[in-house]
Enzyme design. Structure first.
Site, PDB file in Angstrom:
ATOM      1  N   HIS A 186      35.508  71.560   8.958  1.00 12.54           N
ATOM      2  CA  HIS A 186      36.696  71.883   9.748  1.00 12.54           C
ATOM      3  C   HIS A 186      36.340  72.698  10.974  1.00 12.54           C
ATOM      4  O   HIS A 186      36.755  72.397  12.090  1.00 12.54           O
ATOM      5  CB  HIS A 186      37.718  72.643   8.903  1.00 12.54           C
ATOM      6  CG  HIS A 186      38.988  72.926   9.643  1.00 12.54           C
ATOM      7  ND1 HIS A 186      39.131  73.994  10.512  1.00 12.54           N
ATOM      8  CD2 HIS A 186      40.168  72.263   9.663  1.00 12.54           C
ATOM      9  CE1 HIS A 186      40.346  73.966  11.036  1.00 12.54           C
ATOM     10  NE2 HIS A 186      40.998  72.932  10.533  1.00 12.54           N
ATOM     11  N   LEU A 196      39.168  69.220   0.970  1.00 11.87           N
ATOM     12  CA  LEU A 196      39.417  69.224  -0.463  1.00 11.87           C
ATOM     13  C   LEU A 196      40.620  68.397  -0.900  1.00 11.87           C
ATOM     14  O   LEU A 196      40.989  68.418  -2.069  1.00 11.87           O
ATOM     15  CB  LEU A 196      39.552  70.675  -0.950  1.00 11.87           C
ATOM     16  CG  LEU A 196      38.322  71.533  -0.643  1.00 11.87           C
ATOM     17  CD1 LEU A 196      38.598  73.015  -0.931  1.00 11.87           C
ATOM     18  CD2 LEU A 196      37.112  71.054  -1.426  1.00 11.87           C
ATOM     19  N   GLU A 199      30.436  74.120  17.242  1.00 13.16           N
ATOM     20  CA  GLU A 199      29.568  73.019  17.664  1.00 13.16           C
ATOM     21  C   GLU A 199      28.506  72.779  16.592  1.00 13.16           C
ATOM     22  O   GLU A 199      28.129  73.711  15.887  1.00 13.16           O
ATOM     23  CB  GLU A 199      28.909  73.362  19.005  1.00 13.16           C
ATOM     24  CG  GLU A 199      29.899  73.416  20.153  1.00 13.16           C
ATOM     25  CD  GLU A 199      29.216  73.612  21.488  1.00 13.16           C
ATOM     26  OE1 GLU A 199      27.995  73.920  21.506  1.00 13.16           O
ATOM     27  OE2 GLU A 199      29.889  73.471  22.514  1.00 13.16           O
ATOM     28  N   HIS A 251      43.843  65.859   8.510  1.00 17.39           N
ATOM     29  CA  HIS A 251      42.502  65.638   9.065  1.00 17.39           C
ATOM     30  C   HIS A 251      41.832  64.425   8.431  1.00 17.39           C
ATOM     31  O   HIS A 251      41.195  63.612   9.114  1.00 17.39           O
ATOM     32  CB  HIS A 251      41.626  66.871   8.851  1.00 17.39           C
ATOM     33  CG  HIS A 251      42.043  68.058   9.657  1.00 17.39           C
ATOM     34  ND1 HIS A 251      42.330  67.983  11.004  1.00 17.39           N
ATOM     35  CD2 HIS A 251      42.217  69.366   9.308  1.00 17.39           C
ATOM     36  CE1 HIS A 251      42.662  69.182  11.451  1.00 17.39           C
ATOM     37  NE2 HIS A 251      42.603  70.028  10.447  1.00 17.39           N
ATOM     38  N   GLY A 291      44.793  65.446   3.396  1.00 19.53           N
ATOM     39  CA  GLY A 291      45.698  65.952   4.412  1.00 19.53           C
ATOM     40  C   GLY A 291      45.543  65.240   5.736  1.00 19.53           C
ATOM     41  O   GLY A 291      44.911  64.185   5.841  1.00 19.53           O
TER      42      GLY A 291
END
Length: 244
Positions: free
Chosen positions: A20, A78, A56, A83, A81
């Site tokens: 993330h 996990l 990065e 993303h 969702g």
């Protein structure tokens, strides 16, 4: 930004860890350590890292450096969702690399094993009227919450005590609300299991609300590296042994 050429070479598809990203510097060092563990499990397998935001290399830059080679993206997330369902597939589709997107890490029994180990490291022992709060980031997506519920069930079966999910944002209950609910049911010894891949703001926030002990995030535990490889091979449909 200058991008190193990681152009196609013969061998298995590259494994791209998709983190993330966090402003907490411990997050980057944690996912780098997990990357090293994965490499140690599969010597010769190209293992790269890309972030969704904040750190990065960003995922588009990692994929650009791969050129038109094959790659499997393994989300270090996990549950199912936003993303996982939208951001990562959209980025993958825009890249030249020939990609597959693996399932998120959770739910899976290896996560329950890691959560149990982290609780033991924090001082967990089952006491009369004990319980655990599974503290997660949170999502408005009902499938993401269903995934967290399933992990809570796996951890409850492992520990033999009630495990109640709670969230840092976007969903209810919060950790303090979960504490209140468990105390109302007579639970006096309440631990918080940190259901986060790496340290960050939400993990710190949830740990601060623990009434007893709080475990460390999942981190670079050996079982996490095994789970990454499992998701990679699952996405390909067959086990892959990389040449050393």
């Amino acid at each position: 930004m200058t991008v190193t050429d990681l152009s196609p070479r013969p061998g298995p598809p590259a494994l791209v860890l998709v983190a993330h990203g966090s402003r907490d510097p411990r997050a980057l060092s944690t996912v780098r350590a997990l990357q090293d563990r994965v490499r140690a499990l599969r010597p010769g397998l190209p293992v790269h890292l890309g972030h969704i935001e904040l750190n990065e290399p960003l995922l588009p830059d990692t994929l650009a450096a791969l050129g038109d080679t094959r790659a499997v993206l393994v989300p270090l997330l996990l549950g199912r969702g936003h993303h996982v369902k939208r951001d990562i597939p959209r980025t993958a589709a825009a890249a030249r690399a020939r990609t597959r997107v693996a399932a998120p890490l959770g739910p899976h029994p290896l996560l329950a094993d890691t959560l149990g180990t982290r609780l033991l490291e924090a001082g967990w022992r089952s006491r009369p009227a004990s319980a655990v709060i599974l503290a997660a980031a949170g999502s408005r997506d009902p499938e993401s919450r269903a995934d967290t519920d399933r992990t809570a069930g796996l951890l409850a079966a492992r520990l033999g005590v009630p495990v109640l999910p709670a969230y840092a944002s976007a969903a209810a209950p919060t950790v303090p609300e979960a504490v209140a609910a468990l105390r109302a049911k007579g639970r006096r010894h309440i631990a918080v299991a940190s259901y986060f891949t790496a340290p960050g703001r939400f993990a710190t926030q949830c740990a601060a609300d623990a009434p007893w002990i709080a475990s460390a995030p999942l981190g670079a535990h050996a079982a996490m590296a095994e789970l990454v490889i499992h998701r990679y091979e699952q996405a390909l449909g067959t086990p892959v042994t990389a040449a050393a």
